[in-house]
Motif scaffolding. Structure first.
Motif, PDB file in Angstrom:
ATOM      1  N   ILE A 129      15.044  69.338  14.046  1.00 17.18           N
ATOM      2  CA  ILE A 129      14.768  68.825  15.393  1.00 17.18           C
ATOM      3  C   ILE A 129      13.527  69.518  15.960  1.00 17.18           C
ATOM      4  N   PRO A 130      12.515  68.737  16.377  1.00 12.21           N
ATOM      5  CA  PRO A 130      11.303  69.339  16.947  1.00 12.21           C
ATOM      6  C   PRO A 130      11.609  70.157  18.203  1.00 12.21           C
TER       7      PRO A 130
ATOM      8  N   GLY B 118      10.338  76.209  23.859  1.00 11.01           N
ATOM      9  CA  GLY B 118      11.420  76.626  22.972  1.00 11.01           C
ATOM     10  C   GLY B 118      12.647  75.735  23.003  1.00 11.01           C
ATOM     11  N   GLN B 119      12.643  74.742  23.881  1.00  7.07           N
ATOM     12  CA  GLN B 119      13.766  73.805  23.979  1.00  7.07           C
ATOM     13  C   GLN B 119      13.616  72.696  22.943  1.00  7.07           C
ATOM     14  N   ARG B 120      14.763  72.214  22.429  1.00  4.22           N
ATOM     15  CA  ARG B 120      14.724  71.085  21.510  1.00  4.22           C
ATOM     16  C   ARG B 120      14.171  69.869  22.249  1.00  4.22           C
ATOM     17  N   SER B 121      13.400  69.065  21.549  1.00  2.00           N
ATOM     18  CA  SER B 121      12.776  67.900  22.189  1.00  2.00           C
ATOM     19  C   SER B 121      13.790  66.813  22.505  1.00  2.00           C
ATOM     20  N   PHE B 122      14.907  66.803  21.802  1.00  3.08           N
ATOM     21  CA  PHE B 122      15.991  65.870  22.087  1.00  3.08           C
ATOM     22  C   PHE B 122      17.263  66.383  21.425  1.00  3.08           C
ATOM     23  N   SER B 123      18.379  65.881  21.881  1.00  3.09           N
ATOM     24  CA  SER B 123      19.675  66.219  21.284  1.00  3.09           C
ATOM     25  C   SER B 123      20.250  64.948  20.678  1.00  3.09           C
TER      26      SER B 123
ATOM     27  N   LEU C  40       4.381  67.117  18.574  1.00  2.00           N
ATOM     28  CA  LEU C  40       5.522  67.833  17.989  1.00  2.00           C
ATOM     29  C   LEU C  40       5.726  67.600  16.501  1.00  2.00           C
ATOM     30  N   VAL C  41       5.293  66.459  15.971  1.00  2.00           N
ATOM     31  CA  VAL C  41       5.542  66.139  14.561  1.00  2.00           C
ATOM     32  C   VAL C  41       4.268  65.681  13.869  1.00  2.00           C
ATOM     33  N   GLY C  42       4.254  65.784  12.552  1.00  2.00           N
ATOM     34  CA  GLY C  42       3.158  65.282  11.744  1.00  2.00           C
ATOM     35  C   GLY C  42       2.113  66.334  11.416  1.00  2.00           C
TER      36      GLY C  42
ATOM     37  N   SER D  12       2.700  75.564  16.134  1.00  2.00           N
ATOM     38  CA  SER D  12       3.955  76.096  16.655  1.00  2.00           C
ATOM     39  C   SER D  12       4.578  76.996  15.602  1.00  2.00           C
ATOM     40  N   ALA D  13       5.307  77.986  16.068  1.00  2.00           N
ATOM     41  CA  ALA D  13       5.970  78.917  15.157  1.00  2.00           C
ATOM     42  C   ALA D  13       7.437  78.549  14.930  1.00  2.00           C
ATOM     43  N   SER D  14       7.866  77.385  15.421  1.00  2.00           N
ATOM     44  CA  SER D  14       9.269  77.006  15.283  1.00  2.00           C
ATOM     45  C   SER D  14       9.607  76.716  13.824  1.00  2.00           C
ATOM     46  N   VAL D  15      10.877  76.806  13.516  1.00  2.00           N
ATOM     47  CA  VAL D  15      11.357  76.506  12.167  1.00  2.00           C
ATOM     48  C   VAL D  15      11.024  75.060  11.815  1.00  2.00           C
ATOM     49  N   PHE D  16      11.232  74.154  12.773  1.00  2.00           N
ATOM     50  CA  PHE D  16      10.921  72.755  12.512  1.00  2.00           C
ATOM     51  C   PHE D  16       9.446  72.576  12.183  1.00  2.00           C
TER      52      PHE D  16
END
Length: 133
Positions: free
Chosen positions: A34-35, A40-45, A97-99, A105-109
């Motif tokens: 999840i992006p 630091g918040q998820r872009s969607f649930s 957020l994607v691609g 970003s340093a997030s796991v996603f």
């Protein structure tokens, strides 16, 4: 071409199975899928229904590829072209957020997206396009 068709079909079936696992409550790997926004918040649930819908779509993509590549159902080729376009656009991303062209970003996603998800989408797009012609 038959081997490429079977490989891509298997990839879509595996992705579908992963989404079914998540829809049924599985947690492994969910955080990395999840992006995450800049704060630091998820872009969607994702809901269970939405996740299951993605699983069904991925399964349909597997069936589509199998029909085009193994059964030679030529009337479905335009759907293959459309799927290849969608996968290519996913690989390019939304520039946020994607691609490949997302913001750093340093997030796991984000790390997984750069290493695995976007290259996989590009590979799938190229393979689907090849099979569909």
């Amino acid at each position: 071409m038959i081997y490429l068709t079977l490989l891509l079909t298997a990839i879509f079936l595996i992705l579908s199975a992963i989404h079914i696992y998540w829809a049924l409550g599985g947690e492994a790997g969910k955080v990395a899928a999840i992006p995450v926004k800049d704060n630091g918040q998820r872009s969607f649930s994702p809901s269970k229904t939405g996740t299951l819908a993605v699983a069904v779509a991925l399964f349909c993509f597997a069936v589509l590829l199998f029909c085009i590549g193994v059964q030679s159902v030529t009337v479905l080729r335009p759907l293959g072209w459309l799927l290849a376009l969608v996968l290519f656009l996913r690989a390019i991303g939304d520039f946020k957020l994607v691609g490949f062209f997302k913001r750093p970003s340093a997030s796991v996603f984000a790390k997984n997206d750069s290493r695995f998800y976007s290259p996989l989408c590009l590979f799938l797009a190229a393979g689907v396009l090849y099979i569909s012609f």
